[in-house]
Motif scaffolding. Structure first.
Motif, PDB file in Angstrom:
ATOM      1  N   LEU A  64       0.958  -1.013  -0.031  1.00 53.18           N
ATOM      2  CA  LEU A  64       0.034  -0.167  -0.102  1.00 53.18           C
ATOM      3  C   LEU A  64       0.961   1.208  -0.037  1.00 53.18           C
ATOM      4  CD1 LEU A  64      -2.696   1.471   0.418  1.00 53.18           C
ATOM      5  CD2 LEU A  64      -2.554   1.210   2.583  1.00 53.18           C
ATOM      6  N   PHE A  65       0.682   2.286  -0.835  1.00 57.56           N
ATOM      7  CA  PHE A  65       1.256   3.433  -1.038  1.00 57.56           C
ATOM      8  C   PHE A  65       0.207   4.553  -0.490  1.00 57.56           C
ATOM      9  CE2 PHE A  65       3.220   0.570  -3.982  1.00 57.56           C
ATOM     10  CZ  PHE A  65       4.516   0.968  -3.911  1.00 57.56           C
ATOM     11  N   ILE A  66       0.574   5.419   0.510  1.00 57.59           N
ATOM     12  CA  ILE A  66      -0.024   6.529   0.863  1.00 57.59           C
ATOM     13  C   ILE A  66       0.618   7.948   0.745  1.00 57.59           C
ATOM     14  CG2 ILE A  66      -1.354   7.767   3.078  1.00 57.59           C
ATOM     15  CD1 ILE A  66      -0.878   4.816   4.688  1.00 57.59           C
ATOM     16  N   ASP A  67      -0.214   8.733  -0.004  1.00 52.86           N
ATOM     17  CA  ASP A  67       0.144  10.052  -0.152  1.00 52.86           C
ATOM     18  C   ASP A  67      -0.660  11.013  -0.253  1.00 52.86           C
ATOM     19  OD1 ASP A  67       2.125  11.905  -1.087  1.00 52.86           O
ATOM     20  OD2 ASP A  67       2.594  10.862  -2.901  1.00 52.86           O
ATOM     21  N   ALA A  68      -0.382  12.159  -0.304  1.00 49.41           N
ATOM     22  CA  ALA A  68      -1.443  13.381  -0.482  1.00 49.41           C
ATOM     23  C   ALA A  68      -1.596  13.747  -1.899  1.00 49.41           C
ATOM     24  CB  ALA A  68      -0.882  14.615   0.199  1.00 49.41           C
ATOM     25  N   GLY A  69      -2.597  14.136  -2.200  1.00 46.79           N
ATOM     26  CA  GLY A  69      -2.893  14.631  -3.738  1.00 46.79           C
ATOM     27  C   GLY A  69      -3.736  16.070  -3.644  1.00 46.79           C
ATOM     28  N   ALA A  70      -3.218  16.870  -4.705  1.00 45.39           N
ATOM     29  CA  ALA A  70      -4.064  18.076  -4.630  1.00 45.39           C
ATOM     30  C   ALA A  70      -5.172  17.908  -5.469  1.00 45.39           C
ATOM     31  CB  ALA A  70      -2.969  19.223  -5.508  1.00 45.39           C
ATOM     32  N   GLY A  71      -5.182  17.241  -6.406  1.00 45.21           N
ATOM     33  CA  GLY A  71      -6.522  17.298  -7.356  1.00 45.21           C
ATOM     34  C   GLY A  71      -7.318  15.779  -7.165  1.00 45.21           C
ATOM     35  N   THR A  72      -6.893  15.367  -5.840  1.00 46.42           N
ATOM     36  CA  THR A  72      -7.873  13.820  -5.325  1.00 46.42           C
ATOM     37  C   THR A  72      -9.274  14.229  -5.051  1.00 46.42           C
ATOM     38  OG1 THR A  72      -5.621  13.110  -4.732  1.00 46.42           O
ATOM     39  CG2 THR A  72      -7.598  12.094  -3.627  1.00 46.42           C
ATOM     40  N   PRO A  73     -10.048  13.539  -5.372  1.00 48.20           N
ATOM     41  CA  PRO A  73     -11.468  13.557  -4.930  1.00 48.20           C
ATOM     42  C   PRO A  73     -11.469  13.502  -3.238  1.00 48.20           C
ATOM     43  CG  PRO A  73     -11.548  11.829  -6.784  1.00 48.20           C
ATOM     44  CD  PRO A  73      -9.956  12.223  -6.239  1.00 48.20           C
ATOM     45  N   ALA A  74     -12.260  14.293  -2.933  1.00 41.59           N
ATOM     46  CA  ALA A  74     -12.309  14.380  -0.979  1.00 41.59           C
ATOM     47  C   ALA A  74     -13.223  13.272  -0.689  1.00 41.59           C
ATOM     48  CB  ALA A  74     -12.908  15.722  -0.708  1.00 41.59           C
ATOM     49  N   PRO A  75     -12.961  12.447   0.368  1.00 37.28           N
ATOM     50  CA  PRO A  75     -11.557  12.641   1.295  1.00 37.28           C
ATOM     51  C   PRO A  75     -10.390  12.155   0.777  1.00 37.28           C
ATOM     52  CG  PRO A  75     -13.151  11.204   2.016  1.00 37.28           C
ATOM     53  CD  PRO A  75     -13.933  11.548   1.009  1.00 37.28           C
ATOM     54  N   TYR A  76     -10.566  10.948  -0.165  1.00 43.34           N
ATOM     55  CA  TYR A  76      -9.337  10.380  -0.614  1.00 43.34           C
ATOM     56  C   TYR A  76      -9.838   9.235  -1.682  1.00 43.34           C
ATOM     57  CZ  TYR A  76     -11.597   6.204   1.805  1.00 43.34           C
ATOM     58  OH  TYR A  76     -12.464   5.325   2.283  1.00 43.34           O
ATOM     59  N   ALA A  77      -9.039   8.617  -2.445  1.00 41.44           N
ATOM     60  CA  ALA A  77      -9.119   7.866  -3.543  1.00 41.44           C
ATOM     61  C   ALA A  77      -8.146   6.573  -3.184  1.00 41.44           C
ATOM     62  CB  ALA A  77      -8.530   8.320  -4.859  1.00 41.44           C
ATOM     63  N   PHE A  78      -9.124   5.345  -3.433  1.00 44.50           N
ATOM     64  CA  PHE A  78      -8.112   3.994  -3.060  1.00 44.50           C
ATOM     65  C   PHE A  78      -8.401   3.235  -4.315  1.00 44.50           C
ATOM     66  CE2 PHE A  78      -8.429  -0.330  -1.320  1.00 44.50           C
ATOM     67  CZ  PHE A  78      -7.088  -0.375  -0.927  1.00 44.50           C
ATOM     68  N   ARG A  79      -7.178   2.831  -4.934  1.00 47.89           N
ATOM     69  CA  ARG A  79      -7.279   2.274  -6.253  1.00 47.89           C
ATOM     70  C   ARG A  79      -6.203   1.176  -6.287  1.00 47.89           C
ATOM     71  NH1 ARG A  79      -3.614   4.298  -9.867  1.00 47.89           N
ATOM     72  NH2 ARG A  79      -3.048   6.255  -9.106  1.00 47.89           N
ATOM     73  N   ARG A  80      -6.298   0.083  -7.170  1.00 52.20           N
ATOM     74  CA  ARG A  80      -5.122  -0.941  -7.292  1.00 52.20           C
ATOM     75  C   ARG A  80      -4.256  -0.269  -8.379  1.00 52.20           C
ATOM     76  NH1 ARG A  80      -5.096  -7.420  -8.400  1.00 52.20           N
ATOM     77  NH2 ARG A  80      -2.895  -7.489  -8.433  1.00 52.20           N
ATOM     78  N   ILE A  81      -3.018  -0.653  -8.364  1.00 54.23           N
ATOM     79  CA  ILE A  81      -2.123   0.190  -9.386  1.00 54.23           C
ATOM     80  C   ILE A  81      -1.412  -1.150  -9.903  1.00 54.23           C
ATOM     81  CG2 ILE A  81      -2.036   2.144  -8.357  1.00 54.23           C
ATOM     82  CD1 ILE A  81       0.941   1.453  -7.257  1.00 54.23           C
ATOM     83  N   ALA A  82      -0.780  -1.141 -10.919  1.00 54.42           N
ATOM     84  CA  ALA A  82       0.054  -1.909 -11.933  1.00 54.42           C
ATOM     85  C   ALA A  82       1.512  -1.591 -12.196  1.00 54.42           C
ATOM     86  CB  ALA A  82      -0.557  -2.440 -12.957  1.00 54.42           C
TER      87      ALA A  82
END
Length: 168
Positions: A64-82
């Motif tokens: 799991l990678f946790i980070d902040a994002g300026a354009g991220t939908p509030a309150p957060y986005a959670f998704r799988r990555i490749a």
């Protein structure tokens, strides 16, 4: 022996809401200890991801990678990555997908299933504290982290990602 789950918390505590990753990492460390789950999760906190972080993926069931994002939908986005090649600007600052690609190249196999928890930030100015909005977003993201750590399984995380996508 490695913990089955590795969590990377990325951000700069001196840059306002960019501190969301480290703040959540600290809260998570305390919660894991209190819940008796600390041995199941390895926490890796850093200012940014680098190629060496690919080695932290060895022997893991999930990442799991946790980070902040300026354009991220509030309150957060959670998704799988490749894994993805060709998206790094330098070898000193990598997106999570590039870390997965480095793993693929150096280890000669597929990395563990990986997800990103990107928490919406509002203000990233040097010397600023977390904004009130980021504090609220961190609380929602922490509830998600608790669910994830209580069920560190790919099927449960896929379900959580589906719920997060519907909420966005």
């Amino acid at each position: 022996m490695s913990a089955p789950l590795v969590v990377f918390a990325v951000g700069n505590p001196s840059r306002g809401d960019d501190a969301l990753g480290p703040v959540l990492c600290g809260r998570l460390a305390e919660w894991l200890e209190n819940e008796g789950l600390a041995g199941q999760v390895e926490l890796v906190e850093d200012f940014q991801l680098q190629i060496e972080h690919a080695l932290d993926l060895v022997g893991r069931d999930l990442a799991l990678f946790i980070d902040a994002g300026a354009g991220t939908p509030a309150p957060y986005a959670f998704r799988r990555i490749a894994p993805a090649a060709g998206i790094a600007h330098t070898t000193h600052e990598l997106p999570p997908e590039a870390v997965l690609q480095v793993y693929r190249q150096t280890e000669g196999g597929e990395p563990p299933p990986a997800f990103v928890l990107c928490v919406r930030g509002e203000s990233f100015e040097l010397g600023e504290p977390l904004s009130a909005a980021a504090e609220a977003h961190a609380a929602a993201a922490f509830a998600c982290l608790q669910r994830l750590c209580r069920a560190p399984r790919l099927d449960a995380w896929r379900t959580e990602a589906g719920h997060a996508a519907l909420a966005a």
